[in-house]
Design a protein around this motif. Structure first.
Motif, short mmCIF file in Angstrom:
data_model
loop_
_atom_site.label_atom_id
_atom_site.label_comp_id
_atom_site.label_asym_id
_atom_site.label_seq_id
_atom_site.Cartn_x
_atom_site.Cartn_y
_atom_site.Cartn_z
N ARG A 18 57.67 12.02 44.96
CA ARG A 18 58.99 12.05 44.30
C ARG A 18 60.10 11.49 45.20
O ARG A 18 61.27 11.60 44.87
N ASP A 19 59.72 10.93 46.33
CA ASP A 19 60.68 10.32 47.27
C ASP A 19 61.72 11.33 47.75
O ASP A 19 62.89 11.03 47.89
N THR A 20 61.27 12.55 48.00
CA THR A 20 62.19 13.58 48.48
C THR A 20 61.97 13.93 49.94
O THR A 20 62.51 14.92 50.42
N VAL A 21 61.19 13.12 50.63
CA VAL A 21 60.97 13.31 52.06
C VAL A 21 61.63 12.16 52.79
O VAL A 21 61.38 10.99 52.51
N SER A 22 62.47 12.50 53.72
CA SER A 22 63.19 11.50 54.50
C SER A 22 62.22 10.79 55.45
O SER A 22 61.31 11.41 56.01
N PRO A 23 62.41 9.49 55.66
CA PRO A 23 61.57 8.76 56.62
C PRO A 23 61.61 9.39 58.02
O PRO A 23 60.64 9.29 58.77
N SER A 24 62.69 10.04 58.36
CA SER A 24 62.78 10.67 59.68
C SER A 24 61.83 11.86 59.82
O SER A 24 61.59 12.33 60.93
N ASP A 25 61.29 12.36 58.71
CA ASP A 25 60.35 13.47 58.75
C ASP A 25 58.90 13.00 58.94
O ASP A 25 58.00 13.83 59.03
N ALA A 26 58.69 11.71 58.99
CA ALA A 26 57.32 11.17 59.15
C ALA A 26 56.59 11.73 60.36
O ALA A 26 55.42 12.13 60.23
N PRO A 27 57.22 11.82 61.53
CA PRO A 27 56.49 12.39 62.68
C PRO A 27 56.01 13.82 62.44
O PRO A 27 54.91 14.19 62.86
N ASN A 28 56.80 14.61 61.73
CA ASN A 28 56.39 15.99 61.42
C ASN A 28 55.20 16.01 60.47
O ASN A 28 54.31 16.85 60.59
N LEU A 29 55.18 15.08 59.53
CA LEU A 29 54.06 15.02 58.59
C LEU A 29 52.78 14.57 59.26
O LEU A 29 51.69 15.03 58.91
N LEU A 30 52.90 13.70 60.22
CA LEU A 30 51.71 13.19 60.91
C LEU A 30 51.06 14.25 61.79
O LEU A 30 49.88 14.13 62.14
N ARG A 31 51.79 15.28 62.14
CA ARG A 31 51.24 16.36 62.98
C ARG A 31 50.41 17.37 62.19
O ARG A 31 49.76 18.22 62.78
N ILE A 32 50.45 17.29 60.88
CA ILE A 32 49.70 18.25 60.06
C ILE A 32 48.22 18.03 60.26
O ILE A 32 47.72 16.99 60.25
#
Length: 96
Positions: A82-96
């Motif tokens: 839904r495009d509700t995640v900011s690109p700046s949150d990408a590093p946090n997502l990659l840590r999952i």
């Protein structure tokens, strides 16, 4: 998942903050919709770390039940679609 409320209070608190944030965003979206000229406001207006945080916290617990992790991953995928995640949150997502 009632067990998750007891065992993971930081996830519960983050989820409660996210719910409050969603209520505010819903009102903002409704207002933007009323004031628009027929165009839908972009869903990107829902971008907020507060919405993503409870799911990241749940996924990062080493002893979290698989059901909680799967629901969190599914929710993250929903937010991404839904495009509700900011690109700046990408590093946090990659840590999952």
């Amino acid at each position: 998942l009632a067990e998750a409320k007891k065992k993971y209070p930081e996830v519960r608190e983050a989820a409660e903050r996210a719910i409050l944030k969603l209520r505010v965003m819903r009102e903002q979206y409704s207002s933007a919709l009323r004031n628009s000229d027929g165009n839908l406001p972009p869903l990107s207006m829902f971008r907020s770390q507060d919405l993503l945080r409870p799911f990241l916290l749940a996924c990062n617990h080493s002893d979290a039940p698989i059901k909680l992790i799967l629901m969190s991953l599914s929710s993250v995928q929903h937010l991404l679609n839904r495009d509700t995640v900011s690109p700046s949150d990408a590093p946090n997502l990659l840590r999952i």
